[in-house]
Design a protein around this motif. Structure first.
Motif, short mmCIF file in Angstrom:
data_model
loop_
_atom_site.label_atom_id
_atom_site.label_comp_id
_atom_site.label_asym_id
_atom_site.label_seq_id
_atom_site.Cartn_x
_atom_site.Cartn_y
_atom_site.Cartn_z
N LEU A 52 -3.46 11.72 0.84
CA LEU A 52 -4.46 10.65 0.77
C LEU A 52 -5.43 10.71 1.95
O LEU A 52 -6.65 10.60 1.77
CB LEU A 52 -3.77 9.29 0.73
CG LEU A 52 -4.72 8.07 0.67
CD1 LEU A 52 -5.64 8.18 -0.53
CD2 LEU A 52 -3.92 6.77 0.62
N SER A 53 -4.91 10.88 3.17
CA SER A 53 -5.80 10.91 4.33
C SER A 53 -6.77 12.08 4.25
O SER A 53 -7.94 11.97 4.62
CB SER A 53 -5.00 10.97 5.63
OG SER A 53 -4.28 12.18 5.75
N TYR A 56 -9.59 11.47 1.63
CA TYR A 56 -10.66 10.57 2.08
C TYR A 56 -11.93 11.33 2.44
O TYR A 56 -13.04 10.81 2.30
CB TYR A 56 -10.20 9.75 3.28
CG TYR A 56 -9.39 8.52 2.94
CD1 TYR A 56 -9.25 8.08 1.63
CD2 TYR A 56 -8.75 7.79 3.95
CE1 TYR A 56 -8.52 6.96 1.33
CE2 TYR A 56 -8.01 6.65 3.66
CZ TYR A 56 -7.89 6.24 2.35
OH TYR A 56 -7.17 5.12 2.05
N THR A 69 -7.23 4.75 -3.09
CA THR A 69 -6.24 4.08 -2.23
C THR A 69 -5.31 3.21 -3.06
O THR A 69 -4.08 3.25 -2.89
CB THR A 69 -6.95 3.22 -1.16
OG1 THR A 69 -7.82 4.05 -0.39
CG2 THR A 69 -5.95 2.57 -0.23
N LYS A 70 -5.87 2.44 -3.97
CA LYS A 70 -5.06 1.58 -4.83
C LYS A 70 -4.11 2.41 -5.69
O LYS A 70 -2.94 2.06 -5.85
CB LYS A 70 -5.97 0.73 -5.73
CG LYS A 70 -6.72 -0.36 -5.01
CD LYS A 70 -7.60 -1.14 -5.98
CE LYS A 70 -8.32 -2.29 -5.29
NZ LYS A 70 -9.22 -3.02 -6.23
N TYR A 77 2.90 5.98 -2.77
CA TYR A 77 2.49 6.43 -1.44
C TYR A 77 2.98 5.41 -0.42
O TYR A 77 2.64 4.23 -0.49
CB TYR A 77 0.97 6.57 -1.37
CG TYR A 77 0.47 7.14 -0.06
CD1 TYR A 77 0.53 8.50 0.19
CD2 TYR A 77 -0.07 6.31 0.93
CE1 TYR A 77 0.06 9.03 1.38
CE2 TYR A 77 -0.55 6.83 2.12
CZ TYR A 77 -0.48 8.19 2.35
OH TYR A 77 -0.94 8.71 3.53
N CYS A 90 -4.50 7.72 7.60
CA CYS A 90 -5.52 7.20 6.68
C CYS A 90 -6.48 6.28 7.42
O CYS A 90 -7.70 6.34 7.22
CB CYS A 90 -4.86 6.46 5.51
SG CYS A 90 -4.06 7.52 4.30
N ALA A 106 -10.61 -0.77 2.25
CA ALA A 106 -9.54 0.23 2.23
C ALA A 106 -8.59 0.01 3.40
O ALA A 106 -7.36 0.12 3.25
CB ALA A 106 -10.15 1.64 2.29
N LEU A 110 -4.42 -0.79 3.35
CA LEU A 110 -3.42 -0.03 4.11
C LEU A 110 -2.65 -0.93 5.06
O LEU A 110 -1.42 -0.79 5.20
CB LEU A 110 -4.12 1.09 4.88
CG LEU A 110 -4.78 2.18 4.02
CD1 LEU A 110 -5.72 3.02 4.86
CD2 LEU A 110 -3.72 3.06 3.36
#
Length: 460
Positions: A52-53, A56, A69-70, A77, A90, A106, A110
């Protein structure tokens, strides 16, 4: 691990698959979910980075950033996995993802999931005593964007910093947001939080000076403006300063009940807010290097969209404080330039600021008092504006006669305003951005006034 090992890692392979999907003009989210759920391990990482990071960096805009992200969080995750690196990285990488206010949403997602903010960007090179975790990355973005003239982005990251501070203090960070959330809302009331009991708002010569924080309510959103002229919607400031909050409606009476329609950032410490009743709020501050005596100030005036400065006798060209040029310099650029006539004053800036690079100069009328804090001037005689230059039907340059020479102000693909003094009467815009070299310019520094308290600095 080598770069070749990185390319072969499960993390990188997963990123490649997902990046191909989100790079399409129309994203197939069903395919994205199918690919995501088919990954062997959604929490796999390579060194500090996770799927994920890393992803981005490939988001085309903030809405996609929120959506992925969702979907990652909904599909397992875990921001606390890998000793907290999943969430922390992230939060760091948001600083180099998109450049819009969606990064704030976002970040909240997190944080709500339990992401840590105290881990550094590089675990191998961290200095536990000095590193501020995620705030270190935000600080890098802030300093760069303020200097480079990306003022909208800088204000978004001011809000990001405020969110992280509130989170780390155990406060409700959810209501903190970008100034852009106020656009389209009606201005209903104003407040002022002085820095101490002796720092009241003072009106003098059309300007109102302040040393604390102004709070402007747009609907239920309190926009907090510091004397440094930055903007964050921050209800926490209001709640924490109820006892010190003074009513300031009388200072903003011409704007009450009008809707905010647009923000313009003119330079590092100057902004203009436009309202649907034809009025505007111009804010700036005194010398930004004089921390002890620095003041914010503002004026409210009628807004003119089309400003004509042709055939104006320019008494003085003044510039924001703080910038210097070497003695050998032959290219001169400014974030904003102010022109003083006998009874008028005009602020010029690149428009719009940021990443659009539109080759356009915007002119803002203001009082001569408003630019009294501009203590640095260009020494030029007998200036008269005699020609304007267009690029793609937008104002891109101005030529002034200057005795037997010519003085030009123009903008190129970067929004900094360029200044050029030469003997040639250039007749088209094409001759300006490709030859920015100027004869040497001389600068003069005015003494400080009782409000500005300008610090000393060297100037050619």
């Amino acid at each position: 691990m080598s770069f070749e090992d990185y390319l072969k890692s499960d993390m990188r392979k997963a990123v490649d698959k997902l990046e191909k999907i989100i790079s399409k003009s129309v994203i197939d989210w069903d395919l994205f979910d199918h690919t995501l759920t088919g990954l062997p391990d959604i929490n796999t990482r390579h060194e500090e980075d996770t799927i994920l990071s890393e992803l981005y960096h490939y988001c085309p805009d903030g809405t996609v950033l929120i959506e992925i992200t969702k979907r990652f969080l909904a599909n397992g995750y875990d921001v606390r996995a890998n000793d907290g690196l999943n969430g922390s990285q992230c939060l760091h990488n948001l600083c180099w993802a998109t450049f819009d206010r969606y990064i704030l949403d976002a970040a909240k997602l997190l944080l709500e999931a339990g992401a840590r903010t105290d881990l550094p960007l590089d675990m191998d090179e961290r200095n536990i005593e000095e590193d501020e975790g995620v705030k270190e990355s935000i600080s890098w973005r802030l300093s760069g964007d303020w200097v480079e003239g990306n003022y909208t982005v800088a204000n978004i990251f001011e809000a990001y910093w405020t969110i992280i501070e509130a989170f780390e203090a155990g406060k409700d960070y959810h209501s903190i947001s970008s100034f852009e959330d106020c656009i389209g809302e009606s201005f209903i009331r104003a407040g002022y939080i002085p820095s101490n009991e002796e720092k009241a708002m003072i009106t003098s010569n059309q300007l109102t000076f302040f040393d604390g924080q102004i709070v402007l309510w747009f609907g239920k959103k309190p926009l907090v403006i510091s004397k440094y002229i930055d903007f964050v919607v921050n209800p926490l400031v209001v709640g924490e300063n109820k006892g010190a909050l003074d009513c300031a409606d009388t200072f903003f009476k011409p704007l009450l009940n009008a809707k905010l329609t647009r923000f313009y950032f003119i330079d590092q410490c100057t902004a203009q807010l436009l309202f649907d009743n034809g009025m505007c709020l111009l804010l700036s501050s005194t010398d930004y290097r004089d921390k002890e005596n620095r003041r914010g100030f503002f004026e409210i005036r009628n807004h003119a969209e089309d400003v004509n400065i042709l055939n104006k006798q320019i008494r003085k060209v003044v510039l924001t404080p703080g910038k210097t040029y070497s003695d050998s310099c032959r290219e001169f650029g400014e974030n904003s330039i102010a022109l003083l006539c006998d009874n008028e004053a005009f602020l010029l800036h690149g428009y719009p600021e940021g990443y659009s690079r539109s080759h356009e100069i915007r002119i803002v009328e203001c009082s001569q008092q408003f630019i009294s804090a501009y203590k640095r001037s260009v020494v030029l005689p007998d200036l008269v504006t005699e020609k304007t230059f267009s690029h793609n039907r937008k104002l891109a340059g101005i030529r002034m006669s200057c005795g037997s020479k010519y003085f030009y102000i123009f903008v190129d693909s970067y929004q900094e305003l360029k200044m050029k003094l030469c003997e040639e009467p250039i007749t088209s815009y094409k001759g300006l951005p490709y030859d920015r070299k100027s004869e040497k310019l001389e600068f003069h520094v005015d003494p400080p006034d009782k409000y500005g308290a300008m610090g000393k600095y060297e100037c050619i």
